[in-house]
Write a protein that holds these residues in place. Structure first.
Motif, PDB file in Angstrom:
ATOM      1  N   ASN A  14     140.491  -6.165 145.302  1.00 46.17           N
ATOM      2  CA  ASN A  14     139.379  -6.482 144.409  1.00 46.17           C
ATOM      3  C   ASN A  14     138.094  -5.810 144.873  1.00 46.17           C
ATOM      4  O   ASN A  14     137.293  -5.353 144.052  1.00 46.17           O
ATOM      5  CB  ASN A  14     139.171  -7.998 144.349  1.00 46.17           C
ATOM      6  N   PHE A  15     137.914  -5.736 146.189  1.00 39.31           N
ATOM      7  CA  PHE A  15     136.701  -5.097 146.694  1.00 39.31           C
ATOM      8  C   PHE A  15     136.674  -3.616 146.350  1.00 39.31           C
ATOM      9  O   PHE A  15     135.611  -3.059 146.069  1.00 39.31           O
ATOM     10  CB  PHE A  15     136.584  -5.278 148.209  1.00 39.31           C
ATOM     11  N   ALA A  16     137.850  -2.966 146.370  1.00 37.71           N
ATOM     12  CA  ALA A  16     137.923  -1.545 146.031  1.00 37.71           C
ATOM     13  C   ALA A  16     137.416  -1.297 144.609  1.00 37.71           C
ATOM     14  O   ALA A  16     136.818  -0.254 144.326  1.00 37.71           O
ATOM     15  CB  ALA A  16     139.356  -1.045 146.170  1.00 37.71           C
ATOM     16  N   ILE A  17     137.641  -2.259 143.730  1.00 32.80           N
ATOM     17  CA  ILE A  17     137.138  -2.142 142.360  1.00 32.80           C
ATOM     18  C   ILE A  17     135.620  -2.319 142.341  1.00 32.80           C
ATOM     19  O   ILE A  17     134.890  -1.557 141.693  1.00 32.80           O
ATOM     20  CB  ILE A  17     137.818  -3.190 141.453  1.00 32.80           C
ATOM     21  N   VAL A  18     135.141  -3.326 143.083  1.00 30.78           N
ATOM     22  CA  VAL A  18     133.692  -3.571 143.173  1.00 30.78           C
ATOM     23  C   VAL A  18     132.970  -2.353 143.741  1.00 30.78           C
ATOM     24  O   VAL A  18     131.862  -2.021 143.326  1.00 30.78           O
ATOM     25  CB  VAL A  18     133.414  -4.806 144.056  1.00 30.78           C
ATOM     26  N   VAL A  58     130.177  -6.592 153.582  1.00 27.31           N
ATOM     27  CA  VAL A  58     131.421  -6.020 153.059  1.00 27.31           C
ATOM     28  C   VAL A  58     132.635  -6.721 153.674  1.00 27.31           C
ATOM     29  O   VAL A  58     133.592  -7.052 152.971  1.00 27.31           O
ATOM     30  CB  VAL A  58     131.467  -4.497 153.328  1.00 27.31           C
ATOM     31  N   SER A  59     132.579  -6.958 154.979  1.00 30.60           N
ATOM     32  CA  SER A  59     133.691  -7.651 155.646  1.00 30.60           C
ATOM     33  C   SER A  59     133.880  -9.051 155.070  1.00 30.60           C
ATOM     34  O   SER A  59     135.009  -9.489 154.824  1.00 30.60           O
ATOM     35  CB  SER A  59     133.427  -7.746 157.156  1.00 30.60           C
ATOM     36  N   LEU A  60     132.767  -9.762 154.833  1.00 30.29           N
ATOM     37  CA  LEU A  60     132.829 -11.107 154.263  1.00 30.29           C
ATOM     38  C   LEU A  60     133.369 -11.070 152.839  1.00 30.29           C
ATOM     39  O   LEU A  60     134.197 -11.905 152.449  1.00 30.29           O
ATOM     40  CB  LEU A  60     131.435 -11.735 154.283  1.00 30.29           C
ATOM     41  N   SER A  61     132.929 -10.077 152.066  1.00 27.67           N
ATOM     42  CA  SER A  61     133.399  -9.952 150.688  1.00 27.67           C
ATOM     43  C   SER A  61     134.896  -9.692 150.637  1.00 27.67           C
ATOM     44  O   SER A  61     135.625 -10.301 149.836  1.00 27.67           O
ATOM     45  CB  SER A  61     132.646  -8.817 149.980  1.00 27.67           C
ATOM     46  N   VAL A 109     128.811  -6.642 146.023  1.00 25.57           N
ATOM     47  CA  VAL A 109     127.886  -5.764 145.293  1.00 25.57           C
ATOM     48  C   VAL A 109     126.628  -5.521 146.122  1.00 25.57           C
ATOM     49  O   VAL A 109     126.153  -4.381 146.233  1.00 25.57           O
ATOM     50  CB  VAL A 109     127.515  -6.380 143.925  1.00 25.57           C
ATOM     51  N   LEU A 110     126.090  -6.583 146.731  1.00 24.73           N
ATOM     52  CA  LEU A 110     124.892  -6.432 147.559  1.00 24.73           C
ATOM     53  C   LEU A 110     125.176  -5.503 148.736  1.00 24.73           C
ATOM     54  O   LEU A 110     124.364  -4.619 149.056  1.00 24.73           O
ATOM     55  CB  LEU A 110     124.434  -7.800 148.066  1.00 24.73           C
ATOM     56  N   GLY A 111     126.327  -5.677 149.385  1.00 30.74           N
ATOM     57  CA  GLY A 111     126.696  -4.814 150.502  1.00 30.74           C
ATOM     58  C   GLY A 111     126.822  -3.360 150.096  1.00 30.74           C
ATOM     59  O   GLY A 111     126.329  -2.457 150.796  1.00 30.74           O
ATOM     60  N   ILE A 112     127.447  -3.107 148.960  1.00 32.85           N
ATOM     61  CA  ILE A 112     127.632  -1.738 148.465  1.00 32.85           C
ATOM     62  C   ILE A 112     126.290  -1.089 148.128  1.00 32.85           C
ATOM     63  O   ILE A 112     126.044   0.075 148.450  1.00 32.85           O
ATOM     64  CB  ILE A 112     128.567  -1.724 147.241  1.00 32.85           C
ATOM     65  N   VAL A 113     125.412  -1.849 147.468  1.00 30.30           N
ATOM     66  CA  VAL A 113     124.096  -1.306 147.098  1.00 30.30           C
ATOM     67  C   VAL A 113     123.289  -0.967 148.353  1.00 30.30           C
ATOM     68  O   VAL A 113     122.640   0.084 148.424  1.00 30.30           O
ATOM     69  CB  VAL A 113     123.328  -2.301 146.210  1.00 30.30           C
ATOM     70  N   GLY A 124     129.145   1.852 143.884  1.00 28.53           N
ATOM     71  CA  GLY A 124     128.453   2.635 144.896  1.00 28.53           C
ATOM     72  C   GLY A 124     127.791   3.909 144.388  1.00 28.53           C
ATOM     73  O   GLY A 124     126.570   4.087 144.538  1.00 28.53           O
ATOM     74  N   PRO A 125     128.562   4.824 143.780  1.00 27.74           N
ATOM     75  CA  PRO A 125     127.931   6.054 143.285  1.00 27.74           C
ATOM     76  C   PRO A 125     126.862   5.798 142.233  1.00 27.74           C
ATOM     77  O   PRO A 125     125.824   6.470 142.218  1.00 27.74           O
ATOM     78  CB  PRO A 125     129.120   6.826 142.688  1.00 27.74           C
ATOM     79  N   ILE A 126     127.098   4.811 141.356  1.00 32.62           N
ATOM     80  CA  ILE A 126     126.117   4.511 140.313  1.00 32.62           C
ATOM     81  C   ILE A 126     124.822   3.999 140.925  1.00 32.62           C
ATOM     82  O   ILE A 126     123.719   4.402 140.519  1.00 32.62           O
ATOM     83  CB  ILE A 126     126.677   3.456 139.324  1.00 32.62           C
ATOM     84  N   SER A 127     124.923   3.097 141.920  1.00 31.63           N
ATOM     85  CA  SER A 127     123.713   2.566 142.549  1.00 31.63           C
ATOM     86  C   SER A 127     122.939   3.673 143.274  1.00 31.63           C
ATOM     87  O   SER A 127     121.708   3.681 143.265  1.00 31.63           O
ATOM     88  CB  SER A 127     124.058   1.432 143.515  1.00 31.63           C
TER      89      SER A 127
END
Length: 301
Positions: free
Chosen positions: A251-255, A240-243, A15-19, A259-262
């Protein structure tokens, strides 16, 4: 208990990586307020990123992943660095000169469906019924959000949307084509090498233009270039790589649906951007389609 803790830690890191990745579009739009063009802010991003990736490439240069690397493997790294990080980034930055950051992230979020379509065209991989439904949903959502943007912003939105779509296509091409290279190099080494290729491509691009004064921007532009490089490029790329390593790519694809919301939230806070009700509805359809496809793929696995 330990596995559960690791899973939720992986979710938080993802989540932190995506934000952080999502903040890139917002900072680029902020930089454009200081009369800087797309290639200049892209150059600053690469200049500030370059030392980090050089150090990483040196540290990991002798790390062996079990495969013998050949000259053609390095040639492919050059190609995918050009396509996936240079072209995709350039198209993205140009597109952001015409459309809102929030709409940019919604269009870019199409890349998982483009990956599926490219796999079908070039690798002859079948598209499941679930995938077909998800793809249909996402493109309906884009049409809804984008058509309303044309009514609000005018026909320039078409040009901006076209460049962002090109960015999504080139990035998806990179994901499809580089998948077999990453196990050979390892995620960190491959990412560092590909990013270095992208840096040199941007340096060459800027050198050919040669009309702009690299030292004549407002100090805020350099600050934003540094923030984009460190907090919206280098750090999230490894988070992201670590996640993905901790929770799996499915699972990451769901997390990644956050992205768009943030981006919408950040654009609202820092750019005073707002989506119309119809655009927000379209965004939810796009996000829902991708997440639905990811959940079904996870269950199938």
């Amino acid at each position: 208990m330990q596995a559960t803790k690791k899973f939720w830690s992986g979710i938080a890191i993802g989540v932190l990586g995506i934000v952080l990745f999502s903040s890139k579009a917002v900072m680029v739009k902020l930089a454009y307020k200081y009369q800087v063009d797309a290639i200049s802010i892209l150059l600053l991003r690469m200049l500030f990123s370059f030392p980090f990736y050089v150090v990483i490439a040196i540290v990991y240069r002798n790390k062996v992943e079990g495969a013998i690397l050949r000259h053609k493997d390095y040639a492919w790294v050059v190609f995918f660095g050009f396509v996936g990080y240079y072209l995709a980034s350039y198209f993205d930055f140009v597109g952001l000169t015409y459309i809102k950051a929030s709409l940019e992230r919604i269009i870019l979020f199409l890349y998982p469906t483009i990956v599926i379509l490219l796999n079908r065209i070039f690798l002859k991989q079948a598209i499941s019924k679930i995938q077909a439904i998800a793809i249909g949903l996402t493109y309906v959502g884009i049409i809804i959000a984008f058509s309303d943007e044309v009514n609000v912003s005018g026909t320039d939105a078409y040009l901006g949307g076209f460049f962002i779509l090109l960015s999504a296509i080139t990035y998806a091409s990179y994901l499809v084509g580089s998948g077999w290279l990453i196990p050979k190099f390892g995620v960190i080494k491959f990412t560092a090498y590909a990013m270095l290729v992208s840096c040199f491509c941007v340096f060459i691009h800027y050198g050919f233009i040669g009309k702009m004064d690299l030292f004549g921007f407002a100090w805020e532009v350099y600050l934003l270039g540094f923030l984009i490089a460190v907090f919206a490029t280098v750090i999230p790329s490894f988070l992201v790589s670590l996640s993905i390593k901790m929770i799996s790519s499915s699972n990451f694809a769901i997390v990644a649906g956050i992205g768009p919301i943030s981006t919408i939230i950040l654009a609202s806070i820092f750019l005073n951007e707002s989506l119309t009700l119809l655009q927000f509805f379209g965004a939810l359809i796009v996000i829902g389609g991708i997440v639905f496809m990811s959940i079904k793929s996870r269950k199938k696995d």
